[in-house]
Design an enzyme around this catalytic site. Structure first.
Site, mmCIF file in Angstrom:
data_model
loop_
_atom_site.group_PDB
_atom_site.id
_atom_site.type_symbol
_atom_site.label_atom_id
_atom_site.label_comp_id
_atom_site.label_asym_id
_atom_site.label_seq_id
_atom_site.Cartn_x
_atom_site.Cartn_y
_atom_site.Cartn_z
ATOM 1 N N SER A 16 0.692 -1.279 -0.135
ATOM 2 C CA SER A 16 0.229 -0.163 -0.076
ATOM 3 C C SER A 16 0.895 1.245 0.111
ATOM 4 O O SER A 16 0.452 2.407 0.493
ATOM 5 C CB SER A 16 -0.949 -0.108 1.266
ATOM 6 O OG SER A 16 -1.690 -1.163 1.223
ATOM 7 N N LYS A 19 2.370 2.068 -5.515
ATOM 8 C CA LYS A 19 2.992 1.785 -6.607
ATOM 9 C C LYS A 19 2.325 2.025 -7.906
ATOM 10 O O LYS A 19 2.935 2.738 -8.829
ATOM 11 C CB LYS A 19 3.452 0.329 -6.871
ATOM 12 C CG LYS A 19 4.704 -0.156 -6.061
ATOM 13 C CD LYS A 19 5.112 -1.724 -6.260
ATOM 14 C CE LYS A 19 4.085 -2.573 -6.233
ATOM 15 N NZ LYS A 19 4.047 -3.227 -4.693
ATOM 16 N N TYR A 56 -13.662 -6.556 -0.623
ATOM 17 C CA TYR A 56 -13.097 -6.430 0.838
ATOM 18 C C TYR A 56 -11.793 -6.989 0.565
ATOM 19 O O TYR A 56 -10.833 -6.687 1.141
ATOM 20 C CB TYR A 56 -14.105 -7.465 1.828
ATOM 21 C CG TYR A 56 -15.356 -6.795 2.146
ATOM 22 C CD1 TYR A 56 -15.407 -5.264 2.601
ATOM 23 C CD2 TYR A 56 -16.438 -7.254 2.340
ATOM 24 C CE1 TYR A 56 -16.464 -4.814 2.933
ATOM 25 C CE2 TYR A 56 -17.585 -7.037 2.865
ATOM 26 C CZ TYR A 56 -17.413 -5.516 3.054
ATOM 27 O OH TYR A 56 -18.898 -5.365 3.402
ATOM 28 N N LYS A 192 16.601 2.074 7.851
ATOM 29 C CA LYS A 192 16.976 0.770 7.863
ATOM 30 C C LYS A 192 16.176 -0.312 7.002
ATOM 31 O O LYS A 192 16.807 -1.057 6.287
ATOM 32 C CB LYS A 192 17.292 0.141 9.441
ATOM 33 C CG LYS A 192 18.022 -1.059 9.335
ATOM 34 C CD LYS A 192 19.618 -1.255 9.201
ATOM 35 C CE LYS A 192 20.206 -0.700 10.601
ATOM 36 N NZ LYS A 192 21.709 -0.416 10.232
ATOM 37 N N CYS A 384 -25.380 0.462 -12.384
ATOM 38 C CA CYS A 384 -25.526 -1.139 -12.775
ATOM 39 C C CYS A 384 -26.548 -1.489 -11.600
ATOM 40 O O CYS A 384 -27.928 -1.589 -11.927
ATOM 41 C CB CYS A 384 -24.005 -1.750 -12.529
ATOM 42 S SG CYS A 384 -24.119 -3.255 -13.542
ATOM 43 N N MET A 387 -29.090 1.093 -10.918
ATOM 44 C CA MET A 387 -30.424 1.091 -11.804
ATOM 45 C C MET A 387 -31.333 0.196 -11.832
ATOM 46 O O MET A 387 -32.333 0.175 -11.852
ATOM 47 C CB MET A 387 -29.663 1.014 -13.544
ATOM 48 C CG MET A 387 -30.671 0.923 -14.443
ATOM 49 S SD MET A 387 -30.177 -0.109 -15.639
ATOM 50 C CE MET A 387 -31.656 -0.676 -16.426
ATOM 51 N N HIS A 510 -20.953 0.949 -16.598
ATOM 52 C CA HIS A 510 -20.146 1.399 -15.454
ATOM 53 C C HIS A 510 -19.392 2.587 -16.078
ATOM 54 O O HIS A 510 -18.432 2.748 -16.477
ATOM 55 C CB HIS A 510 -19.315 0.649 -14.877
ATOM 56 C CG HIS A 510 -19.667 -0.669 -13.988
ATOM 57 N ND1 HIS A 510 -19.552 -0.444 -12.867
ATOM 58 C CD2 HIS A 510 -20.381 -1.722 -14.467
ATOM 59 C CE1 HIS A 510 -20.568 -1.755 -12.150
ATOM 60 N NE2 HIS A 510 -20.604 -2.516 -13.441
ATOM 61 N N GLU A 512 -18.203 5.139 -14.593
ATOM 62 C CA GLU A 512 -16.892 5.386 -13.735
ATOM 63 C C GLU A 512 -15.679 4.882 -14.445
ATOM 64 O O GLU A 512 -14.691 5.498 -14.111
ATOM 65 C CB GLU A 512 -16.971 5.058 -12.268
ATOM 66 C CG GLU A 512 -17.107 3.235 -11.930
ATOM 67 C CD GLU A 512 -18.524 2.600 -12.186
ATOM 68 O OE1 GLU A 512 -19.359 3.268 -13.015
ATOM 69 O OE2 GLU A 512 -18.759 1.539 -11.800
HETATM 70 N N1 GLN Z 1 -25.543 -8.101 -9.677
HETATM 71 C C1 GLN Z 1 -26.157 -7.339 -11.080
HETATM 72 C C2 GLN Z 1 -25.807 -7.906 -12.470
HETATM 73 O O1 GLN Z 1 -24.996 -9.011 -12.324
HETATM 74 C C3 GLN Z 1 -25.336 -5.901 -11.126
HETATM 75 C C4 GLN Z 1 -23.884 -6.035 -11.059
HETATM 76 C C5 GLN Z 1 -23.281 -4.779 -11.044
HETATM 77 O O2 GLN Z 1 -23.832 -3.912 -10.246
HETATM 78 N N2 GLN Z 1 -22.047 -4.814 -11.561
HETATM 79 O O3 GLN Z 1 -26.530 -8.038 -13.230
#
Ligand code: GLN
Length: 544
Positions: A16, A19, A56, A192, A384, A387, A510, A512
């Protein structure tokens, strides 16, 4: 002599240290000098890719446009460089072994014992060089995951040793990122641990050419001299990397420390221009001196770990800079949202994002929150799963189809408004089998998203198995939920919006993954702007 030059980035002392950010920052500086650069990440775990890992464990899974499920560092590479990465930019031990074992089964090594050296190391070297075969890169930066001395990374370190020998010193170099801890009791920076990690690297036959030293305090000339002497590097190759208030400061700090200049000298590269970081600096200044503030709720089930939603958080940083607005994120755990909490947690926000995710944990909290923001006309952005939850909420509470759900959460639901995609139905393997990567989407010209994208056809990256069930399309449309983006090939709904609300958009993809410093994503930019507008009207109405 090969044309492409190679930089290997290793890490010492602890994980962490960043890099990925150092690699991306160096690449940015070299790119701004007119060189073509790409970055590759080698991950020493046995999963073939991080697609099967829980956030996680490993933070967000980043998706490239060619559909690779990758380490989140690739997100940093793209956000910094504004250049797409691909399947070849992330290699795992799992991928290496899979290839070698397949070759063995095919009989490629008939008669031979298949071993780590040379078979695994040869495959690693092949993967490192693969990028230069498809593209004409001046420089490939290869980041070795893990920390020097880890058992798992040994074959990678040995491959780097061999490659350095094959390529020669002027065509490759090693940057070792290390930590210089500060002992507050002694009021001293300590060298060190770095000496030890450099020594460990040397035991594997590799000399570090450059040390990048993470530190909380300035490193004095004396300490630099000491590090140089004991670690066998030039004094100007001891580079300080002090903790920064934003990762976007790091390229500018590395420029000041002359990391790129030392690299160019060591790699014997002469055809470069001077750095041009003016746009970047402007971006950072807008980020650091915002004129406004908005409060955005991010509702998800992995909110304890910031890395789980890395790309969403960075997209909001980009969009905040464009709007000269500080976006304060309030992470809200979807599992703990109940009716009492909703008002307390959401009513003061200027906008809400419901995050992507898998499985049923926390979905009722997401649905309840969406009902609240819809009814109170608070800007809403569903990504995703976000929605899909918006569709379920609308179906339950506006269409009155009680028990509406996704078959992901309830296989026997009476109203499967979200159902498994047709081509997903017979798939049994979990790894790499979702709808992945770039797909085109046609936008309805009369829609809000068309206004935002200003284009009839867009491409966005996907990672999901379920979809809006088209059997419910007419009902939803008639009740005011507009489906404003469709993939014409499959008929899949990619975007929904509520024209009656100020800003209520859900996307099956996505966005993002595509936001970069140079091209912040239009949906995030527009969302932050809507939050700002909402915030202003709240103030005017004295509701705050
Ligand atoms: N679990 C949902 C699906 O597989 C949404 C996946 C996600 O949010 N990336 O369609």
């Amino acid at each position: 002599m090969s044309k492409t030059k190679y930089i290997f980035v290793t890490g010492g002392v602890t994980s962490s240290l960043g890099k990925g950010i150092i690699s991306a920052s160096l690449a940015k500086l070299l790119q701004s000098r007119g060189l073509s650069v790409t970055i590759q990440k080698l991950d020493p775990y046995i999963n073939v890719d991080p697609g099967t890992l829980n956030p996680y464990e490993h933070g967000e899974c980043y998706v490239t446009s060619d559909g690779a499920e990758t380490d989140l560092d690739l997100g940093h590479y793209e956000r910094f460089l504004n250049v797409e990465t691909s399947q070849a930019n992330n290699v795992t031990t799992g991928k290496i072994y899979q290839t070698v074992i397949q070759k063995e089964r095919r009989g490629d090594f008939l008669g031979k014992t298949v071993q780590v050296i040379p078979h695994i190391t040869n495959e690693i070297k092949r993967r490192i060089k693969l990028l230069s075969e498809t593209n004409d890169f001046d420089i490939i930066i290869t980041e070795i995951g893990g920390t020097v001395g880890d058992i798992e990374s040994l074959p990678y370190i040995e491959s780097v040793r061999q490659l350095r020998w094959e390529l020669g010193n002027a065509n490759s170099l090693v940057i070792h990122l290390t930590l210089i801890p500060y002992l507050s009791a002694a009021k001293e920076l300590k060298t060190k641990p770095t000496q030890h990690s450099v020594k460990t690297l040397m035991e594997s036959g590799i000399n570090a050419d450059i040390l990048v030293c993470r530190t909380e305090h300035d490193i004095s000339k004396e300490i630099k001299n000491k590090l140089a002497l004991f670690c066998n590097v030039d004094v100007d190759s001891v580079i300080q990397s002090k903790d920064a208030s934003t990762i976007y400061d790091v390229p500018l700090m590395m420029e000041q420390e002359k990391l790129d200049t030392v690299v160019l000298r060591k790699l014997d590269i002469s055809n470069f221009s001077s750095t041009n970081m003016s746009n970047w600096t402007e971006f950072v200044n807008r980020l650091k001196f915002p004129k406004n503030t908005v409060n955005v709720g991010l509702i998800g089930k992995y909110v304890e770990l910031q890395d789980s939603y890395k790309s969403i958080l960075e997209s909001l940083v980009h969009a905040g800079s464009v709007n000269e607005t500080k976006v304060i994120i309030h992470s809200i755990h979807s599992e703990f949202i109940d009716d009492d909490q909703i008002k307390k947690q959401i009513s003061n926000l200027d906008g809400v994002i419901v995050a992507p995710g898998f499985g049923s944990r926390g979905i009722e909290g997401k649905i309840k929150s969406i009902k609240y923001v819809r009814e109170n006309n608070i800007p809403f952005f569903g990504i995703c799963l976000g929605m899909q939850m918006a569709v379920i909420e609308y179906s339950r509470n506006v269409l009155n189809l009680k028990g509406s759900n996704s078959t992901e959460m309830d296989e026997k639901t009476s109203h499967p408004v979200i159902s498994l995609m047709k081509d997903q139905k017979n798939i049994v393997n979990k790894g790499g089998t979702m709808r992945l990567g770039s797909w085109t989407c046609d936008l309805d010209e009369g829609s809000r998203v068309y206004d935002i994208y200003k284009s009839k056809s867009i491409t966005e990256r996907h990672r999901h198995r379920w979809e809006l069930n088209n059997d419910y399309l007419e009902n939803l449309n008639n009740a005011g939920l507009k489906t404003s983006g469709i993939n014409s090939e499959t008929g899949l709904v990619e975007i929904i919006e509520l024209p009656a609300n100020n800003w209520f958009i859900g996307v099956q993809f996505h966005p993002e993954y595509k936001s970069t410093v140079e091209t912040p994503h239009p949906l995030f930019v527009s969302f932050v702007k809507a939050c700002l507008t909402y915030n202003n009207t709240k103030d005017q109405n004295g509701r705050k």
